[in-house]
Design a protein around this motif. Structure first.
Motif, PDB file in Angstrom:
ATOM      1  N   VAL A 140       0.825  -1.211   0.000  1.00  0.00           N
ATOM      2  CA  VAL A 140       0.000   0.000   0.000  1.00  0.00           C
ATOM      3  C   VAL A 140       0.856   1.258   0.000  1.00  0.00           C
ATOM      4  O   VAL A 140       0.392   2.324  -0.400  1.00  0.00           O
ATOM      5  CB  VAL A 140      -0.966   0.039   1.207  1.00  0.00           C
ATOM      6  N   VAL A 141       2.075   1.161   0.464  1.00  0.00           N
ATOM      7  CA  VAL A 141       2.986   2.307   0.463  1.00  0.00           C
ATOM      8  C   VAL A 141       3.745   2.268  -0.855  1.00  0.00           C
ATOM      9  O   VAL A 141       4.484   1.310  -1.128  1.00  0.00           O
ATOM     10  CB  VAL A 141       3.957   2.255   1.650  1.00  0.00           C
ATOM     11  N   ALA A 142       3.572   3.301  -1.684  1.00  0.00           N
ATOM     12  CA  ALA A 142       4.147   3.240  -3.032  1.00  0.00           C
ATOM     13  C   ALA A 142       4.215   4.626  -3.648  1.00  0.00           C
ATOM     14  O   ALA A 142       3.513   5.558  -3.232  1.00  0.00           O
ATOM     15  CB  ALA A 142       3.298   2.327  -3.925  1.00  0.00           C
ATOM     16  N   PHE A 143       5.073   4.744  -4.671  1.00  0.00           N
ATOM     17  CA  PHE A 143       5.083   5.922  -5.535  1.00  0.00           C
ATOM     18  C   PHE A 143       4.015   5.754  -6.608  1.00  0.00           C
ATOM     19  O   PHE A 143       3.592   4.631  -6.923  1.00  0.00           O
ATOM     20  CB  PHE A 143       6.443   6.075  -6.224  1.00  0.00           C
ATOM     21  N   SER A 144       3.611   6.866  -7.214  1.00  0.00           N
ATOM     22  CA  SER A 144       2.752   6.795  -8.385  1.00  0.00           C
ATOM     23  C   SER A 144       3.535   6.188  -9.550  1.00  0.00           C
ATOM     24  O   SER A 144       4.773   6.149  -9.536  1.00  0.00           O
ATOM     25  CB  SER A 144       2.267   8.191  -8.771  1.00  0.00           C
ATOM     26  N   GLU A 145       2.839   5.713 -10.568  1.00  0.00           N
ATOM     27  CA  GLU A 145       3.523   5.128 -11.721  1.00  0.00           C
ATOM     28  C   GLU A 145       4.400   6.164 -12.412  1.00  0.00           C
ATOM     29  O   GLU A 145       5.502   5.848 -12.871  1.00  0.00           O
ATOM     30  CB  GLU A 145       2.497   4.563 -12.712  1.00  0.00           C
ATOM     31  N   ASP A 146       3.930   7.403 -12.473  1.00  0.00           N
ATOM     32  CA  ASP A 146       4.733   8.460 -13.090  1.00  0.00           C
ATOM     33  C   ASP A 146       6.042   8.678 -12.333  1.00  0.00           C
ATOM     34  O   ASP A 146       7.109   8.780 -12.947  1.00  0.00           O
ATOM     35  CB  ASP A 146       3.918   9.763 -13.128  1.00  0.00           C
ATOM     36  N   MET A 147       5.968   8.713 -11.017  1.00  0.00           N
ATOM     37  CA  MET A 147       7.175   8.902 -10.226  1.00  0.00           C
ATOM     38  C   MET A 147       8.100   7.695 -10.344  1.00  0.00           C
ATOM     39  O   MET A 147       9.332   7.832 -10.393  1.00  0.00           O
ATOM     40  CB  MET A 147       6.817   9.160  -8.761  1.00  0.00           C
ATOM     41  N   ARG A 148       7.534   6.487 -10.399  1.00  0.00           N
ATOM     42  CA  ARG A 148       8.380   5.301 -10.537  1.00  0.00           C
ATOM     43  C   ARG A 148       9.166   5.329 -11.841  1.00  0.00           C
ATOM     44  O   ARG A 148      10.342   4.955 -11.874  1.00  0.00           O
ATOM     45  CB  ARG A 148       7.516   4.035 -10.473  1.00  0.00           C
ATOM     46  N   GLN A 149       8.523   5.773 -12.911  1.00  0.00           N
ATOM     47  CA  GLN A 149       9.229   5.864 -14.196  1.00  0.00           C
ATOM     48  C   GLN A 149      10.348   6.907 -14.123  1.00  0.00           C
ATOM     49  O   GLN A 149      11.459   6.683 -14.616  1.00  0.00           O
ATOM     50  CB  GLN A 149       8.241   6.226 -15.311  1.00  0.00           C
ATOM     51  N   LYS A 150      10.058   8.046 -13.502  1.00  0.00           N
ATOM     52  CA  LYS A 150      11.081   9.089 -13.375  1.00  0.00           C
ATOM     53  C   LYS A 150      12.234   8.624 -12.486  1.00  0.00           C
ATOM     54  O   LYS A 150      13.398   8.940 -12.751  1.00  0.00           O
ATOM     55  CB  LYS A 150      10.451  10.366 -12.808  1.00  0.00           C
ATOM     56  N   GLU A 151      11.906   7.862 -11.436  1.00  0.00           N
ATOM     57  CA  GLU A 151      12.951   7.369 -10.547  1.00  0.00           C
ATOM     58  C   GLU A 151      13.848   6.376 -11.278  1.00  0.00           C
ATOM     59  O   GLU A 151      15.074   6.363 -11.087  1.00  0.00           O
ATOM     60  CB  GLU A 151      12.328   6.709  -9.316  1.00  0.00           C
TER      61      GLU A 151
END
Length: 400
Positions: free
Chosen positions: A290-301
């Motif tokens: 449940v604790v996670a980055f958004s998909e957009d942030m994951r791609q940027k990371e």
């Protein structure tokens, strides 16, 4: 008017020390500290924690005093984990304990040392820093009169074991421990453990930018290829057009941390609202984090990590240093394995016990004999101690 998260009570899915599943060895509760506070304090007072001051991540300790060490990194992770936990209504003490303990199993010389030790241990049961951290807190810390290790609570041990997710095929030492104290390895860990894991990602991504820029391995213009960093860097330069380089770096990094924290909180709150767990057990049983980055942030990371890998972790200056570090660890391992009588007395005694145990139980003691003790000894070294030990053992002109 929105409520202040600093004043909110615990969320229903937070871990509560009063509901802890306890410790492997039963102890009386403290009159002044909760169970998770005691865990945090035991970690801070552990010998392995103090050694983190002289264990580095990317740069060997004598390359410069300004770069992060495992200790400063762990403190930064703990700060981020506490802030995230407070905003989400989680138990800050548990999240902090997990953040402070997560690197206890790292070898000297960062990932270079781990690569060398993993290769050396390939035929002896393998080596993994996460498993080693668990060994430190359950076996190797020899401080208390009534038990080995730190005797941490079930919740802290669970978080250490599976903060990166469920373990379908746990390593042998962890599997054996769970026969005595079942950590339910097939489920996800608590929200506090998930917070600590992503606080680690936020901290090391950003401090590696900071250290890489200050070490001259990265240039600011290279970071413009990463959309996440480019947005922040452009904003800082527009706001402060004449800002000196050191302040520009710090302002950019602090804003990047803020962006990643805000994204994580937004996405986590969305997932919690969707799942509506009403207890810590219900959260573990969801079958997904449940604790996670958004998909957009994951791609940027991911884009940021690729740049750091190419320009920092594989920079020729770092390569020169890491090959030296790998050779030191490899040669120490070979020598101690062949000549355990070169180990300190206490470690020679540990070798004798381990070999006796392996002889008595050959089917269940794979990797637990002499090689495992040597790996434990080397993994516990600081950068400085490993270099000094290598010099004494391999330089004929070094004074013993």
């Amino acid at each position: 008017m929105t409520s202040d998260p600093r004043e909110a009570g615990p969320a229903p899915y937070a871990c509560r020390p009063a509901d802890s599943r306890g410790r492997l060895y039963q102890e009386a509760e403290s009159a002044t500290r909760s169970a998770f506070q005691r865990d945090r304090d035991r970690i801070v007072h552990a010998g392995a924690f103090r050694k983190l001051q002289y264990k580095t991540q990317v740069f060997v300790y004598h390359e410069g005093d300004y770069y992060r060490t495992r200790l400063t990194h762990s403190l930064e992770v703990a700060q981020i984990a506490r802030s995230l936990s407070r905003a989400l209504g989680l138990n800050e003490d548990l999240a902090e304990a997990l953040a402070l303990a997560h690197d206890l199993g790292h070898t000297p010389f960062g990932h270079a040392g781990e690569r060398a030790l993993r290769e050396a241990m390939r035929a002896h049961g393998g080596f993994d820093h996460n498993e080693q951290a668990f060994r430190v807190v359950t076996r190797l810390e020899a401080r208390y009169a009534e038990f080995d290790g730190l005797n941490l609570t079930w919740e802290t041990l669970e978080g250490l074991a599976k903060h990166n997710g469920p373990l379908d095929e746990p390593r042998p030492s962890l599997a054996r421990f769970c026969e005595r104290f079942d950590l339910e390895l097939a489920s996800h860990a608590s929200a506090e453990a998930q917070v600590a894991a992503l606080a680690d990602d936020i901290a090391y991504n950003n401090h590696d930018i900071d250290d890489g820029l200050r070490a001259g391995l990265l240039e600011l213009d290279e970071l413009r290829a990463v959309p996440l960093v480019a947005e922040v860097l452009d904003e800082v330069e527009r706001t402060y057009p004449d800002l000196e380089r050191g302040r520009l770096i710090h302002e950019t990094v602090r804003r990047l941390i803020g962006l990643m924290v805000d994204d994580l909180l937004t996405e986590t709150r969305r997932r919690l609202a969707e799942a509506r767990p009403d207890s810590a057990a219900a959260l573990r049983a969801l079958g997904r984090p449940v604790v996670a980055f958004s998909e957009d942030m994951r791609q940027k990371e991911r884009t940021l990590r690729r740049l750091l890998f190419q320009r920092v972790y594989r920079h020729y200056k770092v390569n020169r240093m890491t090959q030296k570090a790998e050779r030191v660890v490899r040669e120490l391992f070979v020598l101690y394995l062949e000549r355990p009588d070169c180990l300190p007395d206490a470690w020679q005694a540990a070798v004798a016990r381990a070999e006796a145990g392996a002889a008595a139980d050959p089917g269940g003691a794979a990797g637990q004999g002499r090689a495992r003790v040597v790996a434990d000894y080397i993994a516990g070294m600081t950068d400085r101690y490993a270099l000094e030990a290598h010099e004494k053992l391999f330089d004929p002109y070094s004074r013993l």
